[in-house]
Design a protein around this motif. Structure first.
Motif, PDB file in Angstrom:
ATOM      1  N   ALA A 107      -1.892   1.299  -9.039  1.00  0.00           N
ATOM      2  CA  ALA A 107      -1.949   2.763  -8.968  1.00  0.00           C
ATOM      3  C   ALA A 107      -2.849   3.333 -10.060  1.00  0.00           C
ATOM      4  O   ALA A 107      -3.606   4.283  -9.833  1.00  0.00           O
ATOM      5  CB  ALA A 107      -0.545   3.346  -9.076  1.00  0.00           C
TER       6      ALA A 107
ATOM      7  N   VAL B  35      -6.490   3.069  -9.138  1.00  0.00           N
ATOM      8  CA  VAL B  35      -6.872   4.077  -8.135  1.00  0.00           C
ATOM      9  C   VAL B  35      -7.026   5.451  -8.787  1.00  0.00           C
ATOM     10  O   VAL B  35      -7.990   6.179  -8.515  1.00  0.00           O
ATOM     11  CB  VAL B  35      -5.832   4.126  -6.999  1.00  0.00           C
ATOM     12  N   THR B  36      -6.080   5.824  -9.668  1.00  0.00           N
ATOM     13  CA  THR B  36      -6.131   7.165 -10.269  1.00  0.00           C
ATOM     14  C   THR B  36      -7.330   7.325 -11.199  1.00  0.00           C
ATOM     15  O   THR B  36      -7.941   8.394 -11.244  1.00  0.00           O
ATOM     16  CB  THR B  36      -4.843   7.472 -11.047  1.00  0.00           C
TER      17      THR B  36
ATOM     18  N   VAL C 212       0.389   6.871  -6.682  1.00  0.00           N
ATOM     19  CA  VAL C 212      -0.888   7.594  -6.811  1.00  0.00           C
ATOM     20  C   VAL C 212      -0.688   9.081  -6.533  1.00  0.00           C
ATOM     21  O   VAL C 212      -1.178   9.941  -7.291  1.00  0.00           O
ATOM     22  CB  VAL C 212      -1.938   6.999  -5.852  1.00  0.00           C
ATOM     23  N   ILE C 213       0.040   9.412  -5.476  1.00  0.00           N
ATOM     24  CA  ILE C 213       0.292  10.818  -5.134  1.00  0.00           C
ATOM     25  C   ILE C 213       1.135  11.483  -6.211  1.00  0.00           C
ATOM     26  O   ILE C 213       0.915  12.654  -6.567  1.00  0.00           O
ATOM     27  CB  ILE C 213       0.980  10.910  -3.756  1.00  0.00           C
TER      28      ILE C 213
ATOM     29  N   PHE D  67       0.807  -1.217   0.000  1.00  0.00           N
ATOM     30  CA  PHE D  67       0.000   0.000   0.000  1.00  0.00           C
ATOM     31  C   PHE D  67       0.845   1.274   0.000  1.00  0.00           C
ATOM     32  O   PHE D  67       0.537   2.212  -0.767  1.00  0.00           O
ATOM     33  CB  PHE D  67      -0.941  -0.009   1.206  1.00  0.00           C
ATOM     34  N   PRO D  68       1.922   1.395   0.800  1.00  0.00           N
ATOM     35  CA  PRO D  68       2.717   2.642   0.784  1.00  0.00           C
ATOM     36  C   PRO D  68       3.329   2.927  -0.587  1.00  0.00           C
ATOM     37  O   PRO D  68       3.307   4.074  -1.047  1.00  0.00           O
ATOM     38  CB  PRO D  68       3.811   2.374   1.834  1.00  0.00           C
TER      39      PRO D  68
ATOM     40  N   MET E 238       0.565   4.015  -2.984  1.00  0.00           N
ATOM     41  CA  MET E 238       0.121   5.382  -2.691  1.00  0.00           C
ATOM     42  C   MET E 238       1.164   6.412  -3.123  1.00  0.00           C
ATOM     43  O   MET E 238       0.819   7.536  -3.499  1.00  0.00           O
ATOM     44  CB  MET E 238      -0.183   5.534  -1.193  1.00  0.00           C
TER      45      MET E 238
END
Length: 615
Positions: free
Chosen positions: A377, A380-381, A314-315, A307-308, A311
């Protein structure tokens, strides 16, 4: 589910129907996933990916081996690239302008550079980090198109800018397909040499294909057309696409690049449109299978365990890529709101990144773990992108207020408002220049001060100088009504100014811009922009500043009509519905319906559509 279990059992028993089983389950997954995505008003790609997750080896229930679907997925990739090549047009590339072409090149280059430190944080070497940046640089034009259509913003400036950049990104895939595989293990020792050889091979293949395409391919396509048999034409087109792709693969060139070149070869023929018409339905079917196969690679457990890292990607996309794209567009003198909105539309990872990721794994430029991180990713985006756009008005207001305060602290004029450029009719300039200081002072820099008055009262303020706005302005000028135009698109604003119309460069949803148009003394506020958010904000601000103002606004969809009425609009017009009434009127007249009966028919439909009770 018993028949599915039977198919799976037949597959497990070693029968020769593995490919058929894979096809059936992949199609079912695509259909179910697509229906769910449509129901949730999400892009179909998300449904295909989730369908693939469901039938993949990492989730309970019916499961397929990825390799069983990969053959079908490769065909989907080839047809995607073939269609892209067939649609390729230098004319279109010139039409989208310098902002899209140069801005797109800068955006891709800077995103690749952004990928290097991100890759290093993920423990990748330099080559893999560069490849990762290339994967993050490409957005989905399909997702952008779907979002714009759903929001009724196809004709908006930010929509055109985002789609222009999307076209450049799609075309850049061809260059990336040639260059990025050179970052693999074979090119690890001498990167410059590997990239040079890749460029040389790709260039020679393109030149050879161009010669064949210009001299022989139109003749071949014409012969297929003259056969007069649709089946033979379709088979011939598929043979050209997959045959050229296979030849490229045989020459150690990307299968996907070969398919694109095949499309390029037929794009110059007179039957290019017919080819697209025939190939697109097949492309869509196999492309959906490709996305299903990508979904099969997504492991929910992997997503939780990593997950990290996911993310971080994603960020990087949602914030880093958005900031880079918006900043580049601001450098190209796009308005703040346009730059921020277009940047947000591009802040996702698209379908061609999946193609590149597969090529990267095959060439060992990246490993399967990087591919899995990217896929997670990307999912999610793509899901987050439409949701973030719903909160954009609040973000825009905050950014606008922040920028205004910064410019005022520095003692500079605020760009985007009337003091950034006002064009007065030539006939008014001598009169204006004779006005005493304090009433109005016109200089080449525009109007100074927010309390200074316009030469017009009881005028029409037209927000948007597009097709609808231009027609309205023409009608007003013919009747000698005073008109002020507010426009966010510099090109359209220039058109208005050349006609001697007072034009304000600014956002109609911002109160300062409406004040500069002297909205407090205007008679009509006509909001012709297709952006429902801008229309709602402008209506609300106009009503608050001038309670006697007549506000006429445009609705892109029926569901926004009530919102616009509640914001203060007196009249709401939906152009497509009004066009349908004209079709109804003319058709009814041909059948003898006229006069009061015809008017009652039109009024009744209009009342039901707009929810009016006075008709």
């Amino acid at each position: 589910m018993g028949w599915i279990a039977g198919i799976i059992q037949a597959t497990d028993s070693g029968s020769n129907y593995n490919l058929i089983t894979a096809l059936v389950l992949a199609v079912i997954a695509a259909v179910v996933g697509g229906l769910v995505a449509a129901w949730l008003k999400q892009p179909l790609i998300i449904g295909y990916l989730l369908g693939g997750v469901f039938i993949g080896p990492y989730t309970p229930g019916p499961a397929l081996v990825v390799s069983d679907v990969e053959v079908l997925a490769e065909i989907g990739v080839a047809l995607l690239m073939f269609a892209l090549g067939t649609e390729f047009s230098l004319q279109e590339l010139r039409h989208i302008g310098k902002t899209a072409v140069l801005g797109g090149i800068f955006q891709i280059s800077l995103t690749i550079l952004l990928g290097i430190p991100v890759g290093m944080l993920l423990g990748l070497n330099l080559s893999s980090s560069i490849f990762l940046g290339g994967l993050l640089a490409i957005s989905s034009s399909i997702v952008i198109l779907k979002i714009l259509m759903g929001r009724g913003e196809m004709e908006s400036l930010h929509g055109k800018v985002a789609l222009g950049l999307g076209i450049v990104q799609d075309l850049s895939v061809i260059v990336l397909v040639v260059l990025l595989p050179a970052l693999g293990e074979k090119g690890g020792d001498n990167l410059a040499l590997s990239i040079g050889l890749a460029l040389l091979k790709g260039t020679l293949f393109l030149v050879g294909a161009y010669i064949v395409g210009t001299r022989f391919m139109p003749w071949i396509v014409q012969k297929l057309v003259m056969l007069g048999m649709r089946e033979m034409f379709l088979l011939g087109v598929i043979t050209i696409a997959l045959g050229t792709a296979s030849l490229a693969y045989f020459l150690d060139i990307s299968f996907a690049l070969g398919a694109f070149v095949a499309g390029l070869m037929v794009s110059g023929s007179e039957s290019a449109g017919d080819i697209l018409t025939e190939i697109i339905p097949i492309r869509d079917v196999f492309a959906s299978l490709f996305f299903v196969s990508i979904g099969m690679l997504i492991d929910p457990v992997f997503l939780v365990n990593n997950f990290p890292e996911i993310m971080l990607l994603v960020i990087t996309v949602l914030i880093g890529k958005w900031a880079l794209t918006s900043g580049i567009l601001l450098l190209f003198k796009q308005p703040l709101k346009t730059a921020a909105l277009a940047g947000l539309l591009l802040a996702q990872v698209g379908e061609f990144s999946f193609v590149l990721a597969r090529i990267g794994v095959d060439s060992r430029a990246i490993n399967s773990r990087v591919e899995s991180l990217l896929l997670s990713a990307a999912l999610v985006t793509i899901i987050a992108n439409p949701l973030l756009l719903q909160f954009f008005p609040t973000l825009t207001l905050w950014l606008t207020q922040l920028r205004t305060r910064l410019f005022r602290l520095l003692g500079k004029a605020v760009p985007g408002y009337a003091n950034a450029g006002v064009s007065l009719p030539v006939s008014l300039r001598p009169l204006v220049e004779e006005k005493e200081a304090g009433e109005m002072l016109y200089t080449r820099r525009g109007l100074r001060g927010q309390t200074e008055r316009w030469p017009y009262k009881k005028h029409v303020v037209v927000c948007g100088y597009g097709r609808v706005g231009q027609q309205l302005v023409d009608a007003c000028m013919r009747r000698n009504f005073d008109v002020v135009v507010i426009e966010y698109n510099p090109r359209r604003l220039e058109l208005a100014r050349k006609r001697g119309i007072i034009g304000l460069f600014g956002d109609a949803s911002v109160e300062v811009t409406l004040k500069q148009a002297n909205i407090t003394e205007a008679k009509v506020l006509a909001i012709t922009v297709p952006d429902a958010i801008v229309a709602e904000a402008a209506s609300r601000a106009g009503r608050a500043m001038n309670p006697q103002l007549e506000i006429i606004t445009r609705a892109t969809e029926q569901k926004t009509i009530e919102m616009l009425k509640n914001s203060g609009a007196d009249e709401v017009i939906q152009p497509e519905f009004e066009a349908s009434l004209e079709f109804i009127r003319r058709t009814a007249k041909l059948y003898g319906v006229s006069g009061v009966e015809l008017q009652a028919l039109i009024n009744g439909r209009r009342a039901r559509f707009y929810g009016r009770k006075d008709m």
